[in-house]
Design an enzyme around this catalytic site. Structure first.
Site, PDB file in Angstrom:
ATOM      1  N   VAL A   8      -9.681  35.507  26.593  1.00  0.00           N
ATOM      2  CA  VAL A   8      -8.724  36.132  27.509  1.00  0.00           C
ATOM      3  C   VAL A   8      -8.249  35.114  28.544  1.00  0.00           C
ATOM      4  O   VAL A   8      -8.846  34.047  28.713  1.00  0.00           O
ATOM      5  CB  VAL A   8      -9.306  37.381  28.205  1.00  0.00           C
ATOM      6  CG1 VAL A   8      -9.513  38.518  27.231  1.00  0.00           C
ATOM      7  CG2 VAL A   8     -10.595  37.051  28.913  1.00  0.00           C
ATOM      8  N   CYS A   9      -7.209  35.491  29.271  1.00  0.00           N
ATOM      9  CA  CYS A   9      -6.472  34.526  30.085  1.00  0.00           C
ATOM     10  C   CYS A   9      -7.237  33.926  31.268  1.00  0.00           C
ATOM     11  O   CYS A   9      -7.351  32.700  31.374  1.00  0.00           O
ATOM     12  CB  CYS A   9      -5.170  35.148  30.570  1.00  0.00           C
ATOM     13  SG  CYS A   9      -5.356  36.680  31.497  1.00  0.00           S
ATOM     14  N   ALA A  10      -7.734  34.724  32.202  1.00  0.00           N
ATOM     15  CA  ALA A  10      -8.317  34.166  33.428  1.00  0.00           C
ATOM     16  C   ALA A  10      -9.559  33.303  33.171  1.00  0.00           C
ATOM     17  O   ALA A  10      -9.671  32.215  33.731  1.00  0.00           O
ATOM     18  CB  ALA A  10      -8.612  35.274  34.437  1.00  0.00           C
ATOM     19  N   SER A  12     -10.100  31.623  30.543  1.00  0.00           N
ATOM     20  CA  SER A  12      -9.547  30.400  29.938  1.00  0.00           C
ATOM     21  C   SER A  12      -8.988  29.482  31.013  1.00  0.00           C
ATOM     22  O   SER A  12      -9.179  28.260  30.963  1.00  0.00           O
ATOM     23  CB  SER A  12      -8.448  30.751  28.938  1.00  0.00           C
ATOM     24  OG  SER A  12      -8.996  31.400  27.819  1.00  0.00           O
ATOM     25  N   ARG A  13      -8.294  30.061  31.996  1.00  0.00           N
ATOM     26  CA  ARG A  13      -7.773  29.244  33.099  1.00  0.00           C
ATOM     27  C   ARG A  13      -8.912  28.602  33.875  1.00  0.00           C
ATOM     28  O   ARG A  13      -8.814  27.449  34.309  1.00  0.00           O
ATOM     29  CB  ARG A  13      -6.907  30.082  34.036  1.00  0.00           C
ATOM     30  CG  ARG A  13      -5.542  30.360  33.516  1.00  0.00           C
ATOM     31  CD  ARG A  13      -4.663  31.007  34.605  1.00  0.00           C
ATOM     32  NE  ARG A  13      -3.763  31.919  33.940  1.00  0.00           N
ATOM     33  CZ  ARG A  13      -3.934  33.226  33.829  1.00  0.00           C
ATOM     34  NH1 ARG A  13      -4.950  33.820  34.419  1.00  0.00           N
ATOM     35  NH2 ARG A  13      -3.076  33.955  33.167  1.00  0.00           N
TER      36      ARG A  13
END
Length: 189
Positions: A8-10, A12-13
């Site tokens: 998922v995005c966050a 990964s960031r």
């Protein structure tokens, strides 16, 4: 090949900006109640680039799973652009597009798309791609998913969203080209 530290995005960031696996400092749980805290001495790499003379730009989400120091970015806004940087300064830019986020698959996606286009986080070509019906090019449902009309509709929507994201990436590449920066820029997508 594409590799990710989290699905998922966050999280990964968090991995991209710290160089750490998200689970090593508590950043693995999406939307955790408390921000993760990177280990002492770990600086997000945009902050390090900035210390070395780069102009840092971030457009879009500030969702890193950890409290990002204000010293990470010279320009941090939903409409931040490469045009915001001094011409003679090297730059690092994070440009984000929400077309392939899971939220773009929700039932009210048409209203979501209208909001996305209004906030300059998308482009007209993206909207056209997202609105285009799949028709005979509908993707085949993989055998591990339920073979239902609802799953087919969501898969069609996902593929249209990927087309929209591709259009947006093309728009960003064209902007680099117009600015004479394409040949001297490393693009990580």
């Amino acid at each position: 090949n594409v590799f990710t530290a989290a699905p998922v995005c966050a999280p990964s960031r968090a991995a991209l900006f710290t160089g750490l696996y998200p689970q090593t400092f508590g950043a693995q749980h999406m939307r955790a109640r408390q921000s993760a805290v990177p280990p002492a001495g770990v600086k997000p790499f945009p902050e390090i680039l900035r210390e070395h003379g780069y102009f840092t730009i971030k457009q879009g989400k500030n969702d890193f799973q950890f409290e990002a120091p204000p010293s990470m970015w010279d320009e941090n806004a939903a409409d931040a652009s490469l045009r915001d940087r001094p011409d003679d300064q090297p730059f690092f830019a994070v440009l984000q597009n929400g077309a392939t986020h899971e939220s773009a698959l929700r039932p009210d996606w048409r209203e979501w798309l209208a909001r996305l286009v209004k906030t300059a986080r998308s482009c007209p070509a993206c909207a056209v791609a997202m609105l285009k019906p799949s028709g005979s090019n509908a993707p085949e449902i993989p055998p591990f998913l339920p073979q239902t009309p609802k799953v087919q509709a969501e898969l069609n929507r996902l593929y249209a969203n990927v087309s929209a994201m591709d259009a947006w990436v093309g728009q960003q590449m064209a902007e680099l080209d117009r600015a004479g920066l394409l040949d001297d820029t490393v693009v990580i997508w």
